[in-house]
Write a protein that holds these residues in place. Structure first.
Motif, PDB file in Angstrom:
ATOM      1  N   ASP A 173      19.467  24.083  75.174  1.00 48.16           N
ATOM      2  CA  ASP A 173      18.267  24.108  74.330  1.00 48.16           C
ATOM      3  C   ASP A 173      18.606  24.259  72.860  1.00 48.16           C
ATOM      4  N   ARG A 174      19.639  25.049  72.590  1.00 48.83           N
ATOM      5  CA  ARG A 174      20.007  25.222  71.169  1.00 48.83           C
ATOM      6  C   ARG A 174      20.613  23.937  70.617  1.00 48.83           C
ATOM      7  N   ILE A 175      21.399  23.265  71.457  1.00 47.16           N
ATOM      8  CA  ILE A 175      21.989  21.994  70.992  1.00 47.16           C
ATOM      9  C   ILE A 175      20.856  21.031  70.663  1.00 47.16           C
ATOM     10  N   ILE A 181      31.615  19.380  76.673  1.00 50.44           N
ATOM     11  CA  ILE A 181      30.675  20.222  75.910  1.00 50.44           C
ATOM     12  C   ILE A 181      31.048  20.190  74.420  1.00 50.44           C
ATOM     13  N   ALA A 182      32.345  20.287  74.127  1.00 50.44           N
ATOM     14  CA  ALA A 182      32.797  20.293  72.724  1.00 50.44           C
ATOM     15  C   ALA A 182      32.409  18.981  72.043  1.00 50.44           C
ATOM     16  N   TYR A 183      32.600  17.891  72.744  1.00 44.49           N
ATOM     17  CA  TYR A 183      32.268  16.571  72.189  1.00 44.49           C
ATOM     18  C   TYR A 183      30.770  16.516  71.860  1.00 44.49           C
ATOM     19  N   ILE A 184      29.958  16.980  72.827  1.00 45.35           N
ATOM     20  CA  ILE A 184      28.502  16.959  72.623  1.00 45.35           C
ATOM     21  C   ILE A 184      28.109  17.870  71.449  1.00 45.35           C
ATOM     22  N   LEU A 185      28.705  19.056  71.402  1.00 52.84           N
ATOM     23  CA  LEU A 185      28.379  19.997  70.315  1.00 52.84           C
ATOM     24  C   LEU A 185      28.657  19.374  68.950  1.00 52.84           C
ATOM     25  N   SER A 236      26.511  13.404  71.057  1.00 53.68           N
ATOM     26  CA  SER A 236      26.494  12.348  72.068  1.00 53.68           C
ATOM     27  C   SER A 236      27.390  12.719  73.233  1.00 53.68           C
ATOM     28  N   ARG A 237      27.116  12.102  74.361  1.00 51.97           N
ATOM     29  CA  ARG A 237      27.975  12.355  75.518  1.00 51.97           C
ATOM     30  C   ARG A 237      29.184  11.433  75.464  1.00 51.97           C
ATOM     31  N   PRO A 238      30.365  11.960  75.776  1.00 52.77           N
ATOM     32  CA  PRO A 238      31.563  11.117  75.684  1.00 52.77           C
ATOM     33  C   PRO A 238      31.618  10.039  76.758  1.00 52.77           C
ATOM     34  N   PHE A 239      31.050  10.316  77.919  1.00 54.16           N
ATOM     35  CA  PHE A 239      31.095   9.344  79.018  1.00 54.16           C
ATOM     36  C   PHE A 239      29.668   9.069  79.434  1.00 54.16           C
TER      37      PHE A 239
END
Ligand SMILES: Nc1ncnc2c1ncn2[C@@H]1O[C@H](COP(=O)(O)OP(=O)(O)OP(=O)(O)O)[C@@H](O)[C@H]1O
Ligand SMILES: [Ca+2]
Ligand SMILES: [Ca+2]
Length: 619
Positions: free
Chosen positions: A255-257, A357-361, A365-368
């Motif tokens: 939710d915070r993201i 998660i790190a990529y999204i943060l 965007s989602r990496p895959f």
């Protein structure tokens, strides 16, 4: 890659099973419509598992009440129809009215839909059964019928109602719902807790019962970490299991993201990452793999910006011995590691999920990304995440390197959670970081202790080429093992360092037994120089761009000090090759023709020697 701009309507994990003849490795992209919210709680199922019995039971279950779709996945119109028709869950006492407690939100679809692949739809249909909308409802009595044979007593205390008063629902998952609750009496009267209520009627298989039993066992065993939800007790009555834990009032990380529009500044992302890595490194040292790490399973304790983060939902977690590989396909599609799909994995799989998660943060965007489960799997197995699009080029090179090293497809090359905490990107944070003890050190030491003196010399040469950054982690680990600061470590030091951090989980994952493999250290001590040779990972170094340089440099050192004339037969045995292999043809290149010493190629092979031998033996 999928833009992460909204959250689907509920949060839970699903279990999808794959017949052995159909690993998802060859999965192709299937048609999908995209842009629709996550399916509702009664129909979606996002974590995966194999194992024969589990597979059978789950497939039966899925045919009745689950869909093949994952969280974040944009279901096809047929599925949307299906989820609207799904029966509502039994509401929790005091549940807020108006349907789902989490509002429906939508994902934007940044890329055109992938091309359809009919055969994948066929695979999905075989895997999950062809679920027609009206089959989504659970047939009356089907659960009650199966229940008679299942033992649903857990041995938990029976007096939940005497002690706690249930309040409002605060969250909902696949198997149950979570409510706030208060102590009714005693010293703690009025104090708030969270209670995950799991209705026994939902435990329709032995596996589901076992999962609940293990969730409580793991929560009970893993005590004392600041970033892990504190477990208080478990209760049961004829209807439910109640898991009582600390109440986290700050909501989910997801939710915070989303409320930040998907992006965190590097500094803010570091603060989140440090907490995630810390708790996961702790679990891994205890021999527990979480297997369902995703932003929905991290909660903030308060609404405060700087609130502490807590890992929750150990519903898919398991104990794993240091040398063991698990084979259940378990997790959530966007976060699942490639080796999980290949059915041979350990704690490294959690680190992959942290990488996602790190990529999204960092970029939102989602990496895959794909529009189907099988498409996601194919991306996880084959695609390299993009670091070329905005905002990556404007980010620090350390941030990119950090994420890449978590998302290495080869689990042996991937850094561990504790190593990630000593990565330059994390080290540059304003927060104070204490690198925790890392079980990988003991695994590598075990392999080193069993090596020949020739291989030890090769590793020693390699250790001399480590950079300051690479040495940092080893220094930290050595310091944790060397309480007397006399420059050397013994087996006793290792034992007591481990015991200092031990919880009950360590016994279950047999970590003390594993230490027996370091018995050779009983009669001698190890200094820092040797420790570096023993605890460095050749595989991880190989993942670096400068590996060739490292190796060449190490070879030169080795050539001066440790290299000697060697027989092909000796090299074959060194590398664990069976005598039946026609070694001459293969090994010829690995020996220098001029003087019969190891060539560069032979040296690199030797560095890997013991691991390949262990691998051959393990087959
Ligand atoms: N200690 C807690 N404090 C506050 N809310 C909580 C707590 N534990 C769980 N929740 C809420 O309940 C939701 C469901 O909990 P949890 O993820 O443990 O259930 P689950 O049934 O295992 O879910 P899943 O379907 O993801 O497997 C969480 O996403 C969270 O929003
Ligand atoms: Ca969850
Ligand atoms: Ca769960």
């Amino acid at each position: 890659m999928g833009l992460c701009t909204s959250k689907p309507s509920t949060d839970r994990s699903i279990h999808v099973s794959y017949p052995p003849s159909e690993p998802p490795t060859n999965a192709a992209v299937a048609v999908g419509d995209g842009g629709v919210e996550r399916p509702d709680a009664s129909s979606a199922d996002e974590s995966l598992t194999s194992d024969d019995q589990r597979r059978k039971e789950r497939t039966e279950l899925e045919n009745v009440k689950k869909s093949p779709f994952f969280p974040f996945y944009s279901p096809s119109p047929a599925h949307y129809f299906f989820s609207k028709k799904s029966p509502a869950r039994s509401p929790a006492p005091n549940a807020p009215t108006g349907g789902n407690s989490t509002p429906k939100r939508f994902f934007k679809r940044p890329f055109p839909p992938p091309s359809p692949a009919k055969h994948i739809r066929a695979v999905l249909a075989r895997r999950h059964g062809s679920v027609k909308p009206n089959e989504a409802s659970i047939p009356e009595g089907s659960e009650a019928d199966g229940m008679a044979a299942l033992d649903k007593s857990f041995g938990f205390s029976k007096h939940f109602g005497n002690k706690y008063e249930l309040g409002d629902e605060v969250g909902r998952g696949h198997f149950g719902y979570t409510c706030a609750a208060k102590f009714k009496k005693g010293e703690l009267k009025g104090q708030q807790v969270a209670v995950k209520v799991i209705p026994k009627v939902k435990m329709t298989t032995a596996i589901a019962i076992e999962d609940v039993r293990r969730e409580v066992k793991i929560l009970r065993a893993l005590t004392g970490h600041n970033n892990l939800v504190q477990f208080y007790d478990a209760y049961e009555d004829s209807d439910n299991v109640y898991i009582v834990m600390e109440l986290c009032e700050g909501g989910e990380l997801l939710d915070r993201i989303l409320s930040r529009g998907g992006k965190y500044s590097e500094e803010d992302a570091k603060t989140v990452m440090i907490q995630i890595l810390n708790v996961v490194a702790f679990c891994h040292l205890q021999g527990v793999v979480h297997r369902d790490l995703k932003p929905e399973n991290f909660l903030f304790t308060t609404k405060d910006e700087n609130s502490q983060l807590k890992a929750i939902d150990f519903g898919l977690s398991d104990f794993v011995k240091p040398d063991e590989r698990l084979n259940d396909i378990v997790g959530s599609a966007y976060y699942v590691a490639p080796e999980v799909l290949h059915r041979a994995y350990g704690t490294e799989a959690d680190v992959w999920s942290i990488g996602v998660i790190a990529y999204i943060l960092l970029c939102g965007s989602r990496p895959f990304w794909a529009r189907t489960e099988s498409g996601i799997f194919r991306a996880v197995l084959k695609a390299d995440p993009s670091f070329d699009e905005a905002p990556w080029p404007s980010m620090s090179p350390e941030a990119r390197d950090f994420v890449k090293r978590l998302l290495n497809k080869d689990p042996r090359k991937r850094i561990t959670a504790a190593q990630a905490l000593s990565h330059p990107w994390i080290k540059s944070s304003n927060d104070v970081i204490k690198v925790p003890l890392d079980i990988i050190v003991f695994k590598l030491m075990k392999s080193y202790m069993r090596s020949s003196s020739l291989r030890k010399a090769a590793l020693k040469a390699l250790s001399k080429t480590l950079t300051v950054d690479e040495l940092f982690f080893l220094k930290e680990q050595f310091a944790l093992l060397e309480p007397n600061k006399n420059g050397t470590i013994s087996l006793d030091n290792i034992k007591s360092a481990l015991m200092k951090h031990a919880t009950d989980a360590m016994k279950e994952s047999r970590i003390p037994d594993f230490l027996a493999s370091l018995n050779a250290l009983q009669y001698r001590r190890m200094d820092f120089e040797e420790f570096c040779a023993a605890a460095l990972s050749v595989h991880q170094l190989e993942a670096l761009d400068r590996w060739e340089q490292h190796a060449r440099c190490a070879y030169e050192l080795f050539d001066k000090d440790g290299n000697r004339a060697i027989m092909i037969e000796e090299l074959a045995s060194e590398l664990g090759l069976s005598p039946s292999v026609p070694v001459h043809a293969v090994l010829h290149d690995w020996i220098r023709h001029t003087d019969g010493k190891l060539s560069f190629l032979g040296f690199v092979k030797l560095l890997h020697g013991v691991s390949s031998r262990t691998f051959v033996k393990a087959q």
